[in-house]
Design an enzyme around this catalytic site. Structure first.
Site, mmCIF file in Angstrom:
data_model
loop_
_atom_site.group_PDB
_atom_site.id
_atom_site.type_symbol
_atom_site.label_atom_id
_atom_site.label_comp_id
_atom_site.label_asym_id
_atom_site.label_seq_id
_atom_site.Cartn_x
_atom_site.Cartn_y
_atom_site.Cartn_z
ATOM 1 N N LYS A 1 112.420 -24.282 17.366
ATOM 2 C CA LYS A 1 113.237 -25.159 16.488
ATOM 3 C C LYS A 1 114.336 -24.647 15.714
ATOM 4 O O LYS A 1 114.038 -23.810 14.844
ATOM 5 C CB LYS A 1 112.314 -26.086 15.715
ATOM 6 N N SER B 1 110.691 -35.160 15.195
ATOM 7 C CA SER B 1 112.003 -34.641 14.950
ATOM 8 C C SER B 1 112.169 -33.269 16.006
ATOM 9 O O SER B 1 113.143 -32.695 16.279
ATOM 10 C CB SER B 1 112.584 -34.113 13.833
ATOM 11 N N SER C 1 106.099 -34.620 13.818
ATOM 12 C CA SER C 1 107.269 -34.224 14.608
ATOM 13 C C SER C 1 106.902 -33.388 15.693
ATOM 14 O O SER C 1 107.685 -32.802 16.419
ATOM 15 C CB SER C 1 108.253 -33.726 13.528
#
Ligand code: GLN
Length: 484
Positions: A78, A153, A177
């Site tokens: 990420k 997210s 997330s």
């Protein structure tokens, strides 16, 4: 290479027997990314030259007999976790040209085991969001239905794993997330106990809630990744100095273990989607043949969204003060210092980030601190105590990960409260600092993935993984999105 049935462990044994080289693996995956990513847009950064260089080094270590536990395995990261010499943007304009000057601890550990970084994945800006629509660069699309969101997210990471653009990924989970996008994309995603995995080199959103965790295609791969990233780090002051078990060995040795499993009434009532309810009921029925099932209460659940949206923005407003146009990234043209701050922040941050900074600054301001932040901290303690009470009666808690299957792109962008509510089942776990996993347990009639969440007591991450492993073995689901 059969990408539909591959896992980290299966590819590792191919590499070990030298049936394929790391370079060949890297080429297959780069080709696959070139083909699939334009449709789903999971990546913000892929550097082919770097990937091939890592693969050559991995081949060398295999030849020299120095291979690590992930030697030659392609994974993604990420874009809020630092890899030295490569961009870390947090999907924000304000960090658009930022190059990480050092490695996060989790990256050091993955490098030591020979993992190959395919690239950095898309996310909601600064991890604020539940759909990956808040990325400053572009949205990411759900591979099960391109008109739907992948969750967020860490949406890019979930999509990358689901479509086999890499066999694992690291995300971050502040309020759901990792688990929510894992549920929406049909993969496994785990938020470890707060303090188990070092946050050194993770760009901070809400420091008392943030935790890095793995995405993978099955529970064994998840356990393997957790083995590598878990453990004490003196560079993170909230890192727990405790002994970490070998999660993979543990789950294999305990597949027969029987548990008392709690079902929180508050999570199964009211607004739960009927198809999600039905799929979970079938899971519970299967589990009840072996385990003891017990209904429990977590009475303060209803306050968790309100509590989170004071605590998280308060911490974010403080953490994001450093992006002033001087120390990092984007700098606007301006006259004088105050103007420079104002313009850089106004142009550099997106709408949701600004909303959080304003909410947080307000909640922390003199005169309001007691009414908001202090009050929220007290309610947070009550939420934590709910779980402590429950874990006196049960070993683990089973719940839905999300109230609905993946929603449509644009469906919730106009109404932030609706977006916030999609994390109602994941947020309490972060407020309490507990470990939890989401594993795929079925598909709706429209063939959209549904996840189940298992929550455990603090630092019993191995129990969470063990029940997940048992459910996976019972259901024998093999989920491949239609895009493959
Ligand atoms: N969706 C939640 C939020 O917007 C949680 C995000 C996260 O876990 N990073 O804050």
């Amino acid at each position: 290479m059969d990408l539909k049935n591959i896992t980290i462990l299966s590819l590792y044994s191919e590499l070990k027997e030298r049936r394929i080289s790391c370079r060949e693996v890297a080429q297959v995956f780069l080709e696959h990314v070139r083909k699939v990513d334009p449709k789903v847009r999971a990546f913000l950064y892929v550097n082919e030259e770097w990937v091939l260089k890592q693969a050559e080094e991995a081949d060398r270590r295999w030849r020299e007999g120095r291979a690590g536990a992930l030697e030659g395995i392609p994974i993604s990261i990420k874009d809020n976790i630092l890899i030295k010499g490569h961009p870390t943007t947090c999907a924000s304009r304000i960090l658009a040209n930022y190059i990480a000057p050092y490695d996060a601890t989790v990256i050091e550990r993955l490098k030591r085991e020979g993992a190959i970084f395919l690239g950095k994945t898309n996310m909601d800006e600064f991890a604020m969001g539940s759909s990956t629509e808040n990325s400053a660069f572009h949205p990411t699309y759900n591979p099960w239905d391109l008109e739907r969101v992948p969750g967020g997210s860490s949406g890019g990471s979930a999509v990358a794993v689901s479509t086999r653009m890499g066999l694992g990924s690291l995300g971050s989970d502040t309020g759901g997330s990792i688990r929510q996008p894992a549920s929406f994309c049909g993969v496994v995603g785990m938020k470890p106990t707060y303090g188990l995995v070092s946050r050194f080199g993770l760009v901070a959103f809400a420091s008392s809630l943030d935790q890095i965790g793995p995405f993978a295609l099955d529970v064994e791969d998840t356990a393997l990744l957790l083995n590598i990233i878990a453990g004490f780090d003196p560079r993170d002051s909230t890192s727990a100095d405790i002994e970490v078990p070998n999660y993979l060995t543990f789950i294999r040795e305990n597949v027969q273990q029987k548990f008392v499993i709690g079902l929180p009434r508050e999570y199964f009532s009211g607004d739960l989607d009927p198809e999600v309810t039905k799929i979970l009921e079938e899971v519970i029925k299967a589990l009840s043949e072996k385990h003891t099932i017990k209904e429990i209460n977590l009475p303060h659940t209803k306050y968790s969204i309100a509590t989170y949206y004071i605590v998280a923005p308060a911490e974010a407003s403080s953490n994001l003060a450093r992006y002033d146009g001087i120390k990092y990234g984007f700098r606007a043209d301006a006259k004088g210092l105050i103007d420079l701050y104002k313009k850089s922040r106004s142009l550099g941050f997106g709408k949701e980030v600004k909303r959080r900074i304003m909410l947080g600054t307000y909640a922390l301001s003199a005169g309001y601190y007691d009414a908001y932040y202090l009050k929220a901290s007290k309610v947070r303690t009550l939420i934590k105590e709910d779980f402590e009470r429950a874990f006196k009666e049960v070993d683990l808690i089973l719940a839905p990960t999300t109230p609905t299957p993946p929603f449509k792109i644009g469906e919730k962008t106009k109404d932030p409260l609706q977006m916030y509510l999609s994390d109602i089942f994941t947020i309490p776990v972060n407020l309490a600092g507990l470990p939890a996993i989401s594993i795929p347990v079925g598909l709706t009639a429209e063939r959209l993935p549904v996840g189940a969440q298992i929550i455990g007591p603090a630092f019993r991450d191995e129990l969470v993984l063990t029940l997940a492993y048992q459910i996976e073995k019972t259901l024998c689901l093999k989920l491949t999105p239609p895009i493959l």
